[in-house]
Design a protein around this motif. Structure first.
Motif, PDB file in Angstrom:
ATOM      1  N   ARG A  92     -49.799 -14.560  72.518  1.00  0.00           N
ATOM      2  CA  ARG A  92     -50.962 -14.263  73.069  1.00  0.00           C
ATOM      3  C   ARG A  92     -51.574 -15.916  73.152  1.00  0.00           C
ATOM      4  N   VAL A  93     -51.987 -16.026  74.183  1.00  0.00           N
ATOM      5  CA  VAL A  93     -52.228 -17.221  74.691  1.00  0.00           C
ATOM      6  C   VAL A  93     -53.790 -17.428  74.722  1.00  0.00           C
ATOM      7  N   LEU A  94     -54.371 -18.563  73.947  1.00  0.00           N
ATOM      8  CA  LEU A  94     -55.755 -18.680  74.027  1.00  0.00           C
ATOM      9  C   LEU A  94     -56.206 -19.553  74.876  1.00  0.00           C
ATOM     10  N   VAL A  95     -57.578 -19.639  75.190  1.00  0.00           N
ATOM     11  CA  VAL A  95     -58.022 -20.681  76.101  1.00  0.00           C
ATOM     12  C   VAL A  95     -58.889 -21.545  75.397  1.00  0.00           C
ATOM     13  N   PHE A  96     -58.971 -22.785  75.261  1.00  0.00           N
ATOM     14  CA  PHE A  96     -59.880 -23.614  74.745  1.00  0.00           C
ATOM     15  C   PHE A  96     -61.043 -24.353  75.751  1.00  0.00           C
ATOM     16  N   LEU A  97     -61.902 -24.247  75.333  1.00  0.00           N
ATOM     17  CA  LEU A  97     -63.005 -24.859  76.253  1.00  0.00           C
ATOM     18  C   LEU A  97     -63.089 -26.498  75.808  1.00  0.00           C
ATOM     19  N   GLU A  98     -62.662 -27.280  76.594  1.00  0.00           N
ATOM     20  CA  GLU A  98     -62.428 -28.874  76.395  1.00  0.00           C
ATOM     21  C   GLU A  98     -63.083 -29.577  77.527  1.00  0.00           C
ATOM     22  N   VAL A  99     -63.788 -30.756  77.091  1.00  0.00           N
ATOM     23  CA  VAL A  99     -64.421 -31.346  78.151  1.00  0.00           C
ATOM     24  C   VAL A  99     -64.015 -32.766  78.004  1.00  0.00           C
ATOM     25  N   ASN A 100     -64.279 -33.689  79.250  1.00  0.00           N
ATOM     26  CA  ASN A 100     -64.067 -35.060  79.304  1.00  0.00           C
ATOM     27  C   ASN A 100     -65.163 -35.803  78.290  1.00  0.00           C
ATOM     28  N   PRO A 101     -64.604 -36.812  77.383  1.00  0.00           N
ATOM     29  CA  PRO A 101     -65.504 -37.110  76.323  1.00  0.00           C
ATOM     30  C   PRO A 101     -66.806 -38.037  77.178  1.00  0.00           C
ATOM     31  N   LYS A 102     -66.639 -38.059  78.323  1.00  0.00           N
ATOM     32  CA  LYS A 102     -67.819 -38.893  78.915  1.00  0.00           C
ATOM     33  C   LYS A 102     -68.823 -37.781  79.322  1.00  0.00           C
ATOM     34  N   LEU A 103     -68.448 -36.438  79.219  1.00  0.00           N
ATOM     35  CA  LEU A 103     -69.759 -35.605  79.425  1.00  0.00           C
ATOM     36  C   LEU A 103     -70.696 -35.622  77.969  1.00  0.00           C
ATOM     37  N   PRO A 104     -72.018 -35.803  78.206  1.00  0.00           N
ATOM     38  CA  PRO A 104     -72.975 -35.793  77.226  1.00  0.00           C
ATOM     39  C   PRO A 104     -73.344 -34.555  76.355  1.00  0.00           C
ATOM     40  N   VAL A 105     -72.265 -33.789  75.922  1.00  0.00           N
ATOM     41  CA  VAL A 105     -72.412 -32.709  75.165  1.00  0.00           C
ATOM     42  C   VAL A 105     -71.481 -32.847  73.944  1.00  0.00           C
ATOM     43  N   ASN A 106     -71.782 -32.067  72.895  1.00  0.00           N
ATOM     44  CA  ASN A 106     -71.204 -32.064  71.620  1.00  0.00           C
ATOM     45  C   ASN A 106     -70.760 -30.557  71.149  1.00  0.00           C
ATOM     46  N   ASN A 107     -71.304 -29.720  71.859  1.00  0.00           N
ATOM     47  CA  ASN A 107     -71.022 -28.351  71.346  1.00  0.00           C
ATOM     48  C   ASN A 107     -71.221 -27.251  72.490  1.00  0.00           C
ATOM     49  N   ALA A 108     -70.707 -26.090  72.364  1.00  0.00           N
ATOM     50  CA  ALA A 108     -70.733 -25.145  73.631  1.00  0.00           C
ATOM     51  C   ALA A 108     -72.197 -24.742  74.054  1.00  0.00           C
ATOM     52  N   ARG A 109     -73.197 -24.919  73.265  1.00  0.00           N
ATOM     53  CA  ARG A 109     -74.541 -24.620  73.457  1.00  0.00           C
ATOM     54  C   ARG A 109     -75.002 -25.829  74.564  1.00  0.00           C
ATOM     55  N   GLU A 110     -74.812 -26.997  73.879  1.00  0.00           N
ATOM     56  CA  GLU A 110     -75.323 -28.289  74.744  1.00  0.00           C
ATOM     57  C   GLU A 110     -74.696 -28.132  75.866  1.00  0.00           C
ATOM     58  N   PHE A 111     -73.297 -27.687  75.958  1.00  0.00           N
ATOM     59  CA  PHE A 111     -72.690 -27.673  77.260  1.00  0.00           C
ATOM     60  C   PHE A 111     -73.289 -26.724  78.277  1.00  0.00           C
ATOM     61  N   ILE A 112     -73.601 -25.567  77.754  1.00  0.00           N
ATOM     62  CA  ILE A 112     -74.109 -24.410  78.545  1.00  0.00           C
ATOM     63  C   ILE A 112     -75.623 -25.056  79.326  1.00  0.00           C
ATOM     64  N   ALA A 113     -76.355 -25.689  78.260  1.00  0.00           N
ATOM     65  CA  ALA A 113     -77.533 -26.052  78.521  1.00  0.00           C
ATOM     66  C   ALA A 113     -77.167 -27.327  79.616  1.00  0.00           C
ATOM     67  N   TYR A 114     -76.311 -27.974  79.720  1.00  0.00           N
ATOM     68  CA  TYR A 114     -75.798 -28.976  80.524  1.00  0.00           C
ATOM     69  C   TYR A 114     -75.605 -28.515  82.075  1.00  0.00           C
ATOM     70  N   LEU A 115     -74.791 -27.334  81.905  1.00  0.00           N
ATOM     71  CA  LEU A 115     -74.633 -26.637  83.086  1.00  0.00           C
ATOM     72  C   LEU A 115     -75.860 -26.170  83.827  1.00  0.00           C
ATOM     73  N   LYS A 116     -76.858 -25.519  83.297  1.00  0.00           N
ATOM     74  CA  LYS A 116     -77.945 -25.053  83.647  1.00  0.00           C
ATOM     75  C   LYS A 116     -78.881 -25.993  84.203  1.00  0.00           C
ATOM     76  N   ALA A 117     -78.702 -27.330  83.545  1.00  0.00           N
ATOM     77  CA  ALA A 117     -79.635 -28.383  84.182  1.00  0.00           C
ATOM     78  C   ALA A 117     -78.787 -28.986  85.487  1.00  0.00           C
ATOM     79  N   ASN A 118     -77.576 -29.045  85.667  1.00  0.00           N
ATOM     80  CA  ASN A 118     -77.009 -29.627  86.938  1.00  0.00           C
ATOM     81  C   ASN A 118     -76.251 -28.572  87.513  1.00  0.00           C
ATOM     82  N   PRO A 119     -76.866 -27.733  88.097  1.00  0.00           N
ATOM     83  CA  PRO A 119     -76.164 -26.883  88.895  1.00  0.00           C
ATOM     84  C   PRO A 119     -75.214 -27.377  89.998  1.00  0.00           C
TER      85      PRO A 119
END
Length: 326
Positions: A127-154
């Motif tokens: 069973r292969v899981l998938v892991f949400l990973e981002v480049n360290p340059k992206l100004p987010v530190n958790n999934a909620r911040e990441f989703i907020a960043y997506l909404k702010a940068n469509p």
């Protein structure tokens, strides 16, 4: 009954035991030459790593060479078509994500083979899981911040995947659908080149099928969440996407082995038994831990049932998101 009919009846009776014994004799003689495992994705990805982790101990168990070959393309269709058209003798196997059977029929209206008829499940592998990973340059530190960043940068955020309709791609589409966000998809020919571009900063994030976890541990990537119903034992402090607010999020896929449809049941049973032994071995468990996957010994019947569940689950997403094969 005339003499001619009598002779035919006697001959039929004489050869009947031989006909019944033929499959059993074939299974007992199997294998007597090398076995090929055709991997549906390029070297370096989860399917390739699983195939090679099984290949060496399977070679020892069967007493014949097990040769791993990569035939990538069309989200597994090229390898699937090749194996489907081979003799059903147990000497050519397919190693693929379950997507070849459960997802591709939803992506490609005209396939050159029918996975449900031309292939038969041999054994699940992991069973292969998938892991949400981002480049360290992206100004987010958790999934909620990441989703907020997506909404702010469509439309300004990019993500990579091993290809259209691959499990990492579908995971990102799940997230986009549930969060009503937009990010630009860049399909690659395999997970490994996508991971290289994530590390190099050419793309911003990726749902990784485990090959980048070494880079997470080295601090080269940020791991924000797991796209599985449960947390990963390797990263118990990393929340699931469900915990980040995306209720019911489940992008897990089952990778495994398939054979041409005409393969004798006795041969499939032999292969299933030997592969399941390997999946329970400490060496295989350790290899899977390295990519965040979980061994899943199953019967061929249970593996087939799992594929059907995934077909319904992912098929609905593909239709809703209007996803097409590349």
């Amino acid at each position: 009954m005339n003499n001619k009919l009598l002779r035919r009846a006697l001959l039929a009776c004489a050869f009947a035991p031989l006909a019944l014994a033929a499959p059993a004799a074939f299974a007992q003689a199997y294998p007597n030459k090398p076995v090929r495992v055709i991997v549906s994705f390029p070297p370096g990805g989860a399917a390739d790593q699983i195939a090679r982790a099984v290949g060496q101990p399977l070679q020892e168990a069967l007493g014949q060479p097990v040769v791993v070959e990569n035939r990538a393309g069309a989200n597994g269709n090229i390898a699937g078509d090749f194996v489907a058209k081979q003799p059903g003798d147990g000497y050519t196997l397919l190693m693929s994500s379950g997507g070849t059977v459960s997802i591709n029929p939803h992506l490609y209206p005209r396939m050159t083979f029918d996975p449900s008829k031309d292939l038969v499940p041999v054994a699940a592998a992991a069973r292969v899981l998938v892991f949400l990973e981002v480049n360290p340059k992206l100004p987010v530190n958790n999934a909620r911040e990441f989703i907020a960043y997506l909404k702010a940068n469509p439309g300004k955020v990019t993500f990579g995947s091993p290809g259209n309709g691959s499990s990492p791609h579908l995971a990102a589409e799940m997230m986009k659908s549930q969060t009503n966000t937009f990010a630009t998809h860049i399909p690659y020919r395999g997970a490994a080149p996508a991971m290289q571009d994530l590390l190099g900063g050419q793309i911003d994030f990726m749902f990784d099928p485990g090959i980048g976890l070494q880079h997470v541990k080295a601090g080269k990537l940020k791991l924000l969440a797991v796209g599985s119903p449960k947390r990963s034992p390797q990263f118990p402090d990393v929340p699931t996407m469900d915990e980040a607010g995306l209720k019911g999020f489940d992008a897990d896929t089952w990778f495994g082995f398939y054979a041409p449809a005409a393969t004798p049941p006795a041969v499939i049973s032999r292969l299933n038994t030997e592969i399941n032994k390997i999946l329970r071995s400490p060496a295989f468990v350790e290899r899977m831990n390295a990519i965040g996957a979980a061994p899943v010994p199953m019967s061929p019947q249970d593996f087939a049932a799992r594929a059907q569940i995934d077909s319904v689950r992912f098929g609905a997403l593909i239709k809703a998101r209007n996803i097409k094969g590349d």
